[in-house]
Design a protein around this motif. Structure first.
Motif, PDB file in Angstrom:
ATOM      1  N   MET A   1       0.973  -1.294  -0.069  1.00  0.00           N
ATOM      2  CA  MET A   1       0.296   0.269   0.025  1.00  0.00           C
ATOM      3  C   MET A   1       0.972   1.608   0.268  1.00  0.00           C
ATOM      4  O   MET A   1      -0.194   2.685  -0.802  1.00  0.00           O
ATOM      5  N   GLU A   2       2.326   0.998   0.173  1.00  0.00           N
ATOM      6  CA  GLU A   2       2.938   1.966   0.597  1.00  0.00           C
ATOM      7  C   GLU A   2       3.436   2.238  -0.491  1.00  0.00           C
ATOM      8  O   GLU A   2       3.504   3.803  -1.147  1.00  0.00           O
ATOM      9  N   ASN A   3       4.178   1.179  -1.258  1.00  0.00           N
ATOM     10  CA  ASN A   3       4.208   1.380  -2.986  1.00  0.00           C
ATOM     11  C   ASN A   3       2.619   2.543  -3.836  1.00  0.00           C
ATOM     12  O   ASN A   3       3.185   3.338  -4.314  1.00  0.00           O
ATOM     13  N   LYS A   4       1.995   1.947  -3.491  1.00  0.00           N
ATOM     14  CA  LYS A   4       0.844   2.294  -4.561  1.00  0.00           C
ATOM     15  C   LYS A   4       0.958   3.573  -4.080  1.00  0.00           C
ATOM     16  O   LYS A   4       0.513   4.494  -5.391  1.00  0.00           O
ATOM     17  N   PHE A   5       0.461   3.980  -2.968  1.00  0.00           N
ATOM     18  CA  PHE A   5       0.384   5.425  -2.623  1.00  0.00           C
ATOM     19  C   PHE A   5       1.528   6.413  -3.291  1.00  0.00           C
ATOM     20  O   PHE A   5       1.069   7.012  -3.932  1.00  0.00           O
ATOM     21  N   MET A   6       2.661   5.581  -2.741  1.00  0.00           N
ATOM     22  CA  MET A   6       3.814   6.422  -3.602  1.00  0.00           C
ATOM     23  C   MET A   6       3.825   7.112  -4.869  1.00  0.00           C
ATOM     24  O   MET A   6       4.084   7.842  -5.979  1.00  0.00           O
ATOM     25  N   TYR A   7       3.817   5.700  -5.651  1.00  0.00           N
ATOM     26  CA  TYR A   7       3.091   5.379  -6.747  1.00  0.00           C
ATOM     27  C   TYR A   7       2.258   6.549  -7.560  1.00  0.00           C
ATOM     28  O   TYR A   7       2.306   7.934  -8.611  1.00  0.00           O
ATOM     29  N   PHE A   8       1.003   6.695  -7.010  1.00  0.00           N
ATOM     30  CA  PHE A   8      -0.532   7.566  -7.551  1.00  0.00           C
ATOM     31  C   PHE A   8       0.327   9.180  -7.088  1.00  0.00           C
ATOM     32  O   PHE A   8      -0.018   9.727  -7.872  1.00  0.00           O
ATOM     33  N   LEU A   9       0.989   9.661  -6.226  1.00  0.00           N
ATOM     34  CA  LEU A   9       1.192  10.556  -5.478  1.00  0.00           C
ATOM     35  C   LEU A   9       2.753  11.365  -6.604  1.00  0.00           C
ATOM     36  O   LEU A   9       2.206  12.758  -7.256  1.00  0.00           O
ATOM     37  N   SER A  10       3.849   9.920  -7.042  1.00  0.00           N
ATOM     38  CA  SER A  10       4.705  10.097  -8.145  1.00  0.00           C
ATOM     39  C   SER A  10       3.830  10.815  -9.521  1.00  0.00           C
ATOM     40  O   SER A  10       4.837  11.699 -10.092  1.00  0.00           O
ATOM     41  N   LYS A  11       3.458  10.548  -9.736  1.00  0.00           N
ATOM     42  CA  LYS A  11       2.456  10.763 -11.325  1.00  0.00           C
ATOM     43  C   LYS A  11       1.664  11.553 -10.917  1.00  0.00           C
ATOM     44  O   LYS A  11       1.092  12.066 -12.460  1.00  0.00           O
ATOM     45  N   ASN A  12       1.265  12.406 -10.004  1.00  0.00           N
ATOM     46  CA  ASN A  12       0.493  13.492 -10.349  1.00  0.00           C
ATOM     47  C   ASN A  12       1.553  14.799  -9.497  1.00  0.00           C
ATOM     48  O   ASN A  12       1.760  14.302  -8.976  1.00  0.00           O
ATOM     49  N   ASN A  13       0.957  15.512 -10.436  1.00  0.00           N
ATOM     50  CA  ASN A  13       2.326  16.802 -10.286  1.00  0.00           C
ATOM     51  C   ASN A  13       1.425  17.817  -9.201  1.00  0.00           C
ATOM     52  O   ASN A  13       1.839  19.093  -8.716  1.00  0.00           O
ATOM     53  N   ASN A  14      -0.101  17.528  -8.513  1.00  0.00           N
ATOM     54  CA  ASN A  14      -1.221  18.502  -8.271  1.00  0.00           C
ATOM     55  C   ASN A  14      -1.641  17.830  -6.532  1.00  0.00           C
ATOM     56  O   ASN A  14      -1.371  16.676  -6.569  1.00  0.00           O
ATOM     57  N   PRO A  15      -1.653  18.727  -6.016  1.00  0.00           N
ATOM     58  CA  PRO A  15      -2.323  18.554  -4.757  1.00  0.00           C
ATOM     59  C   PRO A  15      -3.461  17.240  -4.786  1.00  0.00           C
ATOM     60  O   PRO A  15      -3.785  17.315  -6.014  1.00  0.00           O
ATOM     61  N   VAL A  16      -3.967  15.897  -4.252  1.00  0.00           N
ATOM     62  CA  VAL A  16      -5.101  15.069  -4.374  1.00  0.00           C
ATOM     63  C   VAL A  16      -5.021  15.018  -2.706  1.00  0.00           C
ATOM     64  O   VAL A  16      -4.540  14.688  -1.984  1.00  0.00           O
TER      65      VAL A  16
END
Length: 112
Positions: A44-59
């Motif tokens: 889950m940490e990996n999925k979270f980091m991947y998701f945030l790393s591909k978004n340039n804006n706050p989510v």
């Protein structure tokens, strides 16, 4: 569809510089550039980091819960906050004053 699958797999195999770390989705690791210390991430940490790393804006929290955990309904949970707390303890020099995983008005982002 096949092109999209290949795009996703290529993205997941790339490494990304995040602050003072090299992030690898494929190996679920964050490697410190200075000390070469490798930090293993949970799924889950990996999925979270991947998701945030591909978004340039706050989510927003709801979008993160939907995209990372697959929640498609209204849910009041501390799952996300707990995950962020654990990641900050692993990655941040001072978890109380984070410089990598940032939050602002119920949104999260990575400070590249």
């Amino acid at each position: 569809k096949i092109k999209n699958i290949f795009k996703i797999e290529i993205l997941k195999s790339e490494e990304k510089i995040i602050n003072n770390y090299i992030y690898s989705y494929q190996s679920s690791t964050m490697t410190n550039n200075e000390s070469a210390k490798v930090i293993n991430l949970t799924e889950m940490e990996n999925k979270f980091m991947y998701f945030l790393s591909k978004n340039n804006n706050p989510v927003g929290k709801k979008e993160i819960l939907r995209q990372v955990w697959g929640y498609n309904f209204e849910l009041d949970t501390h799952t996300l906050e707990s995950l962020v707390y654990r990641l900050r303890k692993k990655l941040e020099f001072d978890p109380q004053n984070p410089v990598i995983i940032m939050s602002k008005k119920n949104t999260y982002y990575i400070n590249l």
